[in-house]
Motif scaffolding. Structure first.
Motif, PDB file in Angstrom:
ATOM      1  N   THR A 187       9.498   3.515   2.312  1.00  0.00           N
ATOM      2  CA  THR A 187       8.705   2.301   2.518  1.00  0.00           C
ATOM      3  C   THR A 187       9.460   1.304   3.385  1.00  0.00           C
ATOM      4  O   THR A 187       8.893   0.710   4.314  1.00  0.00           O
ATOM      5  CB  THR A 187       8.369   1.651   1.163  1.00  0.00           C
ATOM      6  OG1 THR A 187       7.685   2.586   0.332  1.00  0.00           O
ATOM      7  CG2 THR A 187       7.489   0.427   1.360  1.00  0.00           C
ATOM      8  N   GLN A 227       3.735   7.778  -5.735  1.00  0.00           N
ATOM      9  CA  GLN A 227       2.957   8.875  -6.310  1.00  0.00           C
ATOM     10  C   GLN A 227       3.331  10.227  -5.716  1.00  0.00           C
ATOM     11  O   GLN A 227       3.233  11.254  -6.381  1.00  0.00           O
ATOM     12  CB  GLN A 227       1.467   8.620  -6.105  1.00  0.00           C
ATOM     13  CG  GLN A 227       0.944   7.409  -6.853  1.00  0.00           C
ATOM     14  CD  GLN A 227      -0.524   7.138  -6.548  1.00  0.00           C
ATOM     15  OE1 GLN A 227      -1.134   7.815  -5.708  1.00  0.00           O
ATOM     16  NE2 GLN A 227      -1.097   6.148  -7.212  1.00  0.00           N
ATOM     17  N   HIS A 228       3.789  10.246  -4.451  1.00  0.00           N
ATOM     18  CA  HIS A 228       4.008  11.510  -3.760  1.00  0.00           C
ATOM     19  C   HIS A 228       5.485  11.824  -3.507  1.00  0.00           C
ATOM     20  O   HIS A 228       5.788  12.878  -2.932  1.00  0.00           O
ATOM     21  CB  HIS A 228       3.263  11.521  -2.421  1.00  0.00           C
ATOM     22  CG  HIS A 228       1.771  11.455  -2.564  1.00  0.00           C
ATOM     23  ND1 HIS A 228       1.103  10.266  -2.752  1.00  0.00           N
ATOM     24  CD2 HIS A 228       0.824  12.429  -2.568  1.00  0.00           C
ATOM     25  CE1 HIS A 228      -0.196  10.496  -2.838  1.00  0.00           C
ATOM     26  NE2 HIS A 228      -0.397  11.797  -2.737  1.00  0.00           N
ATOM     27  N   ALA A 266       3.093   2.112  -3.140  1.00  0.00           N
ATOM     28  CA  ALA A 266       2.304   2.759  -4.194  1.00  0.00           C
ATOM     29  C   ALA A 266       2.038   4.224  -3.845  1.00  0.00           C
ATOM     30  O   ALA A 266       2.115   5.114  -4.710  1.00  0.00           O
ATOM     31  CB  ALA A 266       0.988   2.007  -4.392  1.00  0.00           C
ATOM     32  N   TRP A 267       1.739   4.499  -2.566  1.00  0.00           N
ATOM     33  CA  TRP A 267       1.458   5.888  -2.154  1.00  0.00           C
ATOM     34  C   TRP A 267       2.716   6.748  -2.243  1.00  0.00           C
ATOM     35  O   TRP A 267       2.692   7.853  -2.771  1.00  0.00           O
ATOM     36  CB  TRP A 267       0.915   5.886  -0.727  1.00  0.00           C
ATOM     37  CG  TRP A 267       0.431   7.235  -0.285  1.00  0.00           C
ATOM     38  CD1 TRP A 267      -0.813   7.763  -0.467  1.00  0.00           C
ATOM     39  CD2 TRP A 267       1.193   8.239   0.415  1.00  0.00           C
ATOM     40  NE1 TRP A 267      -0.888   9.026   0.070  1.00  0.00           N
ATOM     41  CE2 TRP A 267       0.336   9.349   0.617  1.00  0.00           C
ATOM     42  CE3 TRP A 267       2.487   8.297   0.881  1.00  0.00           C
ATOM     43  CZ2 TRP A 267       0.751  10.494   1.265  1.00  0.00           C
ATOM     44  CZ3 TRP A 267       2.921   9.440   1.530  1.00  0.00           C
ATOM     45  CH2 TRP A 267       2.050  10.528   1.717  1.00  0.00           C
ATOM     46  N   PHE A 268       3.830   6.212  -1.711  1.00  0.00           N
ATOM     47  CA  PHE A 268       5.078   6.976  -1.763  1.00  0.00           C
ATOM     48  C   PHE A 268       5.552   7.193  -3.202  1.00  0.00           C
ATOM     49  O   PHE A 268       6.166   8.216  -3.515  1.00  0.00           O
ATOM     50  CB  PHE A 268       6.171   6.268  -0.957  1.00  0.00           C
ATOM     51  CG  PHE A 268       6.057   6.441   0.531  1.00  0.00           C
ATOM     52  CD1 PHE A 268       5.974   7.707   1.093  1.00  0.00           C
ATOM     53  CD2 PHE A 268       6.036   5.344   1.377  1.00  0.00           C
ATOM     54  CE1 PHE A 268       5.864   7.874   2.471  1.00  0.00           C
ATOM     55  CE2 PHE A 268       5.935   5.490   2.747  1.00  0.00           C
ATOM     56  CZ  PHE A 268       5.840   6.771   3.292  1.00  0.00           C
ATOM     57  N   VAL A 285       0.831  -1.215   0.000  1.00  0.00           N
ATOM     58  CA  VAL A 285       0.000   0.000   0.000  1.00  0.00           C
ATOM     59  C   VAL A 285       0.860   1.258   0.000  1.00  0.00           C
ATOM     60  O   VAL A 285       0.682   2.169  -0.815  1.00  0.00           O
ATOM     61  CB  VAL A 285      -0.956  -0.008   1.215  1.00  0.00           C
ATOM     62  CG1 VAL A 285      -1.681   1.330   1.327  1.00  0.00           C
ATOM     63  CG2 VAL A 285      -1.945  -1.156   1.096  1.00  0.00           C
ATOM     64  N   PHE A 286       1.839   1.307   0.889  1.00  0.00           N
ATOM     65  CA  PHE A 286       2.589   2.548   1.060  1.00  0.00           C
ATOM     66  C   PHE A 286       3.657   2.752  -0.011  1.00  0.00           C
ATOM     67  O   PHE A 286       4.039   3.886  -0.284  1.00  0.00           O
ATOM     68  CB  PHE A 286       3.191   2.610   2.462  1.00  0.00           C
ATOM     69  CG  PHE A 286       2.179   2.955   3.504  1.00  0.00           C
ATOM     70  CD1 PHE A 286       1.896   4.268   3.811  1.00  0.00           C
ATOM     71  CD2 PHE A 286       1.476   1.955   4.162  1.00  0.00           C
ATOM     72  CE1 PHE A 286       0.948   4.591   4.768  1.00  0.00           C
ATOM     73  CE2 PHE A 286       0.521   2.272   5.115  1.00  0.00           C
ATOM     74  CZ  PHE A 286       0.249   3.598   5.417  1.00  0.00           C
TER      75      PHE A 286
END
Length: 533
Positions: free
Chosen positions: A495, A483-484, A479-481, A476-477
């Motif tokens: 991560t 993007q940001h 993918a989030w990291f 999950v993170f």
């Protein structure tokens, strides 16, 4: 520089006694982690200059080297470690030099036999067995590397048995640095596309690094132990014990490597039946052995450190009849391997495709990496169980289990990899299944031999829960990291850092104190301290 000094320097307020498993494993782990990082850089270098097909040819040559190494060294080094540890525990230090001399005599006899076979029929072996005549160019350097590796590993096994872990760590790290530099210079100077020559140059670089290790450990032995342990003739009882340990371990390693090498040779041919060209099949072998497996097996540096540190402790407890300690160390080994290997692999599986693309410029699919991750976790457990069987004198059972597992793996690979719907996944599935079966059998034997309490929830449930939590976090993170964050490297770093923090939190919530668990003292008699630095 010892692991204890590093931990104090980093401000960790824990006192580490030099007879704890944590100290012994920490010394090896510092060296193994550095070795793992350098080895990763080495594989990046090889992938850049040799490519996937070149790595495939090198893997074919290396399969011959592994067979020779297993037959000549595996049993000899195991016997040297176990007998030196047992002699120290019983206060019979006078046997150490006699065991060492016997180990060298046995090794060089076997090495000479390998040299005769390879030099007389190298072309036949390369073309008829390996299926690629280009491999023969590397055989002379292979033999020289084998002889030097034998000198290094015999001294290393002696130091490990006597718990001089730091010598092995320093030797291996420096050796890897020299290997990277030598291979880089040779391949950079060559810049050609003859993969047989590339394999030869890689082994030439290995020879340069082994010259250092063999010389370094020989000097350490002569300065430290040669004059401090009294010489004594080899008695028949010790000689019988040596061969009782060495023969089954050598047979197991030799047969296992022969069968495993047969799998490496057969894999490209079976993949061709599934629809791949020879170049594609050889590249698939190179990607698996030179890129994907090293990436997923990064935690092996810590796992092997724990297993190696436990070996002399278990052997000493067995030699002195301390069965309570044997049971405690057996259970501790299984639990520790799970707490380290499972969570680390759970973090690597979601990150492996991005890491492979960034480091090797090679894409890996999620199912491919996931199946490799399961295999890696099972491999860690079996590594610990196999080491314990050898330490407890059950090497005969270890022969049966390892050889049977290797044979079953090749048979399954032979059947599954030729099917177009399976391809390389047939090989991955065969590895996972056989590792699982081998571990179950080994664990059953250990339980019957030692009587240690299985405690499945603590030994397997807790690592799996930690792994599941870290796997979910990482997917999950990351993918989030991604993007940001400004870069993929930053995303990977944050991560991994978050996964490490979550791992410590989960262990704390489950009331598992890994540091305290490993810090328990190993009570045994030690040889006088050596002052070589």
């Amino acid at each position: 520089m010892t692991a204890a000094y590093l931990l104090m320097k980093w401000g960790i307020a824990v006192r580490i006694h030099k007879k704890t498993i944590l100290y012994a494993a920490g010394v090896l782990a510092c060296g193994n982690i550095a070795l793992q990082v350098l080895g990763f850089a080495y594989r990046v270098l090889l992938s850049h200059y040799a490519g996937a097909e070149g790595l495939g040819v090198y893997r074919l040559v290396n399969s011959v080297y592994l067979v020779c190494n297993a037959g000549c060294l595996s049993g000899v080094t195991m016997a040297c470690s176990r007998l030196s540890a047992a002699s120290e525990a019983r206060g019979e230090q006078y046997k150490v030099r006699a065991v060492l001399h016997l180990a060298f005599r046995v090794f060089f006899t076997l090495c000479l036999l390998c040299g005769v076979v390879l030099l007389l029929d190298g072309q036949g072996i390369a073309g008829g067995i390996l299926g690629d005549s280009r491999c023969a160019r590397a055989f002379p350097f292979l033999l020289l590397c084998l002889a030097l590796t034998g000198i290094e590993n015999i001294f290393k096994s002696l130091f490990i048995g006597l718990e001089r872990m730091q010598y092995a760590a320093v030797s291996e790290v420096t050796e890897q640095l020299i290997r990277i530099g030598a291979v880089w210079l040779l391949l950079r100077q060559y810049q050609g596309e003859n993969y047989g020559t590339i394999a030869m140059l890689i082994f030439a670089g290995m020879v340069a690094s082994e010259i250092f290790s063999a010389s370094f450990l020989t000097i350490l032995y002569r300065r430290g132990l040669a004059g401090r342990t009294p010489a004594a003739p080899l008695d028949r009882t010790t000689a019988r014990q040596f061969f009782f340990i060495a023969l089954p371990v050598s047979a197991s390693a030799l047969l296992g490597n022969v069968i495993g090498s047969a799998g490496s040779i057969l894999l490209p041919k079976r993949l061709m039946l599934a629809g791949l060209t020879y170049e594609q099949a050889l590249s698939a072998l190179g990607v698996l052995s030179g890129m994907a497996m090293p990436l997923l097996l990064l935690p092996v540096a810590l796992i092997s450190s724990v297993c190696t540190a436990l070996l002399p402790a278990v052997t000493a407890a067995q030699a002195t009849g301390n069965q309570k300690r044997v049971r405690a160390l057996t259970g501790r080994a299984v639990t520790t391997v799970g707490l380290i290997g499972v969570p680390a692999t759970a973090v690597l599986v979601p990150l492996a495709p991005a890491l492979s693309a960034r480091i090797f410029d090679q894409s890996l699919s999620t199912p491919y990496v996931s199946l490799l991750g399961v295999t890696a976790m099972l491999c860690y457990y079996q590594m610990a169980a196999g080491s314990l069987l050898n330490a407890l004198g059950m090497q005969h059972w270890q022969v049966v289990i390892s050889v049977s597992a290797e044979l079953l793996q090749v048979l399954l690979m032979y059947r599954w990899c030729a099917q177009p719907a399976w391809g390389i996944y047939g090989y991955l599935g065969a590895m996972a299944l056989t590792e699982a079966l081998a571990f179950v059998l080994s664990l059953t034997l250990l339980h019957r031999k030692t009587g240690f309490v299985l405690r499945p929830v603590r030994r397997f449930g807790v690592p799996l829960l930690c792994g599941a939590a870290l796997y979910g976090w990482t997917r999950v993170f990351f993918a989030w990291f991604s993007q940001h964050s400004v870069s993929e490297t930053a995303a990977l770093f944050w991560t991994a850092a978050g996964a490490a923090a979550l791992y410590l939190l989960v262990l704390r919530l489950m009331d598992v104190h890994l540091w305290t668990y490993l810090s328990r003292r190993i009570e045994k008699t030690a040889l006088p301290r050596l002052h070589l630095w």
